[in-house]
Design a protein around this motif. Structure first.
Motif, PDB file in Angstrom:
ATOM      1  N   UNK A  35      17.413  13.875   7.202  1.00 40.27           N
ATOM      2  CA  UNK A  35      18.369  13.304   6.257  1.00 40.27           C
ATOM      3  C   UNK A  35      17.642  12.910   4.970  1.00 40.27           C
ATOM      4  N   UNK A  36      18.430  12.623   3.926  1.00 38.78           N
ATOM      5  CA  UNK A  36      17.819  12.201   2.668  1.00 38.78           C
ATOM      6  C   UNK A  36      16.961  10.952   2.871  1.00 38.78           C
ATOM      7  N   UNK A  37      17.441  10.030   3.712  1.00 43.56           N
ATOM      8  CA  UNK A  37      16.681   8.797   3.972  1.00 43.56           C
ATOM      9  C   UNK A  37      15.340   9.111   4.632  1.00 43.56           C
ATOM     10  N   UNK A  38      15.336  10.054   5.559  1.00 42.59           N
ATOM     11  CA  UNK A  38      14.091  10.432   6.227  1.00 42.59           C
ATOM     12  C   UNK A  38      13.120  11.109   5.248  1.00 42.59           C
ATOM     13  N   UNK A  39      13.669  11.965   4.405  1.00 41.75           N
ATOM     14  CA  UNK A  39      12.836  12.652   3.406  1.00 41.75           C
ATOM     15  C   UNK A  39      12.276  11.636   2.409  1.00 41.75           C
ATOM     16  N   UNK A  40      13.086  10.664   2.016  1.00 42.69           N
ATOM     17  CA  UNK A  40      12.620   9.621   1.094  1.00 42.69           C
ATOM     18  C   UNK A  40      11.482   8.815   1.719  1.00 42.69           C
ATOM     19  N   UNK A  41      11.612   8.492   3.010  1.00 42.19           N
ATOM     20  CA  UNK A  41      10.575   7.735   3.703  1.00 42.19           C
ATOM     21  C   UNK A  41       9.268   8.527   3.739  1.00 42.19           C
ATOM     22  N   UNK A  42       9.369   9.819   4.006  1.00 42.63           N
ATOM     23  CA  UNK A  42       8.178  10.668   4.044  1.00 42.63           C
ATOM     24  C   UNK A  42       7.535  10.756   2.661  1.00 42.63           C
ATOM     25  N   UNK A  43       8.358  10.883   1.626  1.00 45.57           N
ATOM     26  CA  UNK A  43       7.836  10.961   0.265  1.00 45.57           C
ATOM     27  C   UNK A  43       7.119   9.676  -0.115  1.00 45.57           C
ATOM     28  N   UNK A  44       7.679   8.538   0.269  1.00 45.62           N
ATOM     29  CA  UNK A  44       7.050   7.250  -0.034  1.00 45.62           C
ATOM     30  C   UNK A  44       5.702   7.141   0.669  1.00 45.62           C
ATOM     31  N   UNK A  45       5.648   7.563   1.925  1.00 44.67           N
ATOM     32  CA  UNK A  45       4.381   7.512   2.665  1.00 44.67           C
ATOM     33  C   UNK A  45       3.342   8.426   2.032  1.00 44.67           C
ATOM     34  N   UNK A  46       3.787   9.601   1.607  1.00 44.96           N
ATOM     35  CA  UNK A  46       2.873  10.546   0.954  1.00 44.96           C
ATOM     36  C   UNK A  46       2.367   9.980  -0.369  1.00 44.96           C
ATOM     37  N   UNK A  47       3.258   9.364  -1.143  1.00 41.66           N
ATOM     38  CA  UNK A  47       2.872   8.803  -2.436  1.00 41.66           C
ATOM     39  C   UNK A  47       1.898   7.643  -2.293  1.00 41.66           C
ATOM     40  N   UNK A  48       1.954   6.940  -1.162  1.00 41.86           N
ATOM     41  CA  UNK A  48       1.033   5.834  -0.923  1.00 41.86           C
ATOM     42  C   UNK A  48      -0.274   6.298  -0.299  1.00 41.86           C
ATOM     43  N   UNK A  49      -0.374   7.598  -0.033  1.00 41.79           N
ATOM     44  CA  UNK A  49      -1.595   8.141   0.529  1.00 41.79           C
ATOM     45  C   UNK A  49      -1.635   8.063   2.046  1.00 41.79           C
ATOM     46  N   UNK A  50      -0.560   7.638   2.672  1.00 39.02           N
ATOM     47  CA  UNK A  50      -0.507   7.579   4.131  1.00 39.02           C
ATOM     48  C   UNK A  50       0.106   8.840   4.675  1.00 39.02           C
ATOM     49  N   UNK A  51      -0.234   9.168   5.912  1.00 40.65           N
ATOM     50  CA  UNK A  51       0.349  10.330   6.554  1.00 40.65           C
ATOM     51  C   UNK A  51       1.726   9.985   7.078  1.00 40.65           C
ATOM     52  N   UNK A  52       2.679  10.843   6.820  1.00 40.77           N
ATOM     53  CA  UNK A  52       4.031  10.633   7.331  1.00 40.77           C
ATOM     54  C   UNK A  52       4.054  10.941   8.812  1.00 40.77           C
ATOM     55  N   UNK A  53       4.843  10.188   9.566  1.00 36.23           N
ATOM     56  CA  UNK A  53       4.957  10.403  11.001  1.00 36.23           C
ATOM     57  C   UNK A  53       5.484  11.802  11.259  1.00 36.23           C
ATOM     58  N   UNK A  54       4.799  12.530  12.113  1.00 35.14           N
ATOM     59  CA  UNK A  54       5.245  13.869  12.455  1.00 35.14           C
ATOM     60  C   UNK A  54       4.727  14.948  11.526  1.00 35.14           C
ATOM     61  N   UNK A  55       3.947  14.578  10.528  1.00 31.58           N
ATOM     62  CA  UNK A  55       3.425  15.586   9.614  1.00 31.58           C
ATOM     63  C   UNK A  55       2.153  16.203  10.179  1.00 31.58           C
ATOM     64  N   UNK A  56       1.833  17.380   9.705  1.00 30.43           N
ATOM     65  CA  UNK A  56       0.625  18.070  10.178  1.00 30.43           C
ATOM     66  C   UNK A  56      -0.437  18.079   9.115  1.00 30.43           C
TER      67      UNK A  56
END
Length: 56
Positions: A35-56
């Protein structure tokens, strides 16, 4: 203004939290993967330099 000319504002964790909260409230507490909310959460984690949950 075309998409390539638009200014880009990075997603913050605070903005992603607001989006996720509103989505959860509208959907009985659920936020679906992809969902858009999930994508936004992943983008925020990426922008902070953290790995998004479930990313490779």
């Amino acid at each position: 203004m075309s998409k390539s000319q638009a200014k880009s504002t990075p997603m913050t964790s605070q903005a992603a939290a607001r989006i996720q909260s509103a989505t959860a409230k509208a959907n009985g507490g659920q936020v679906k993967a992809g969902s858009f909310a999930a994508v936004a959460q992943r983008a925020a984690a990426t922008n902070q330099g953290g790995a998004a949950k479930g990313s490779k």
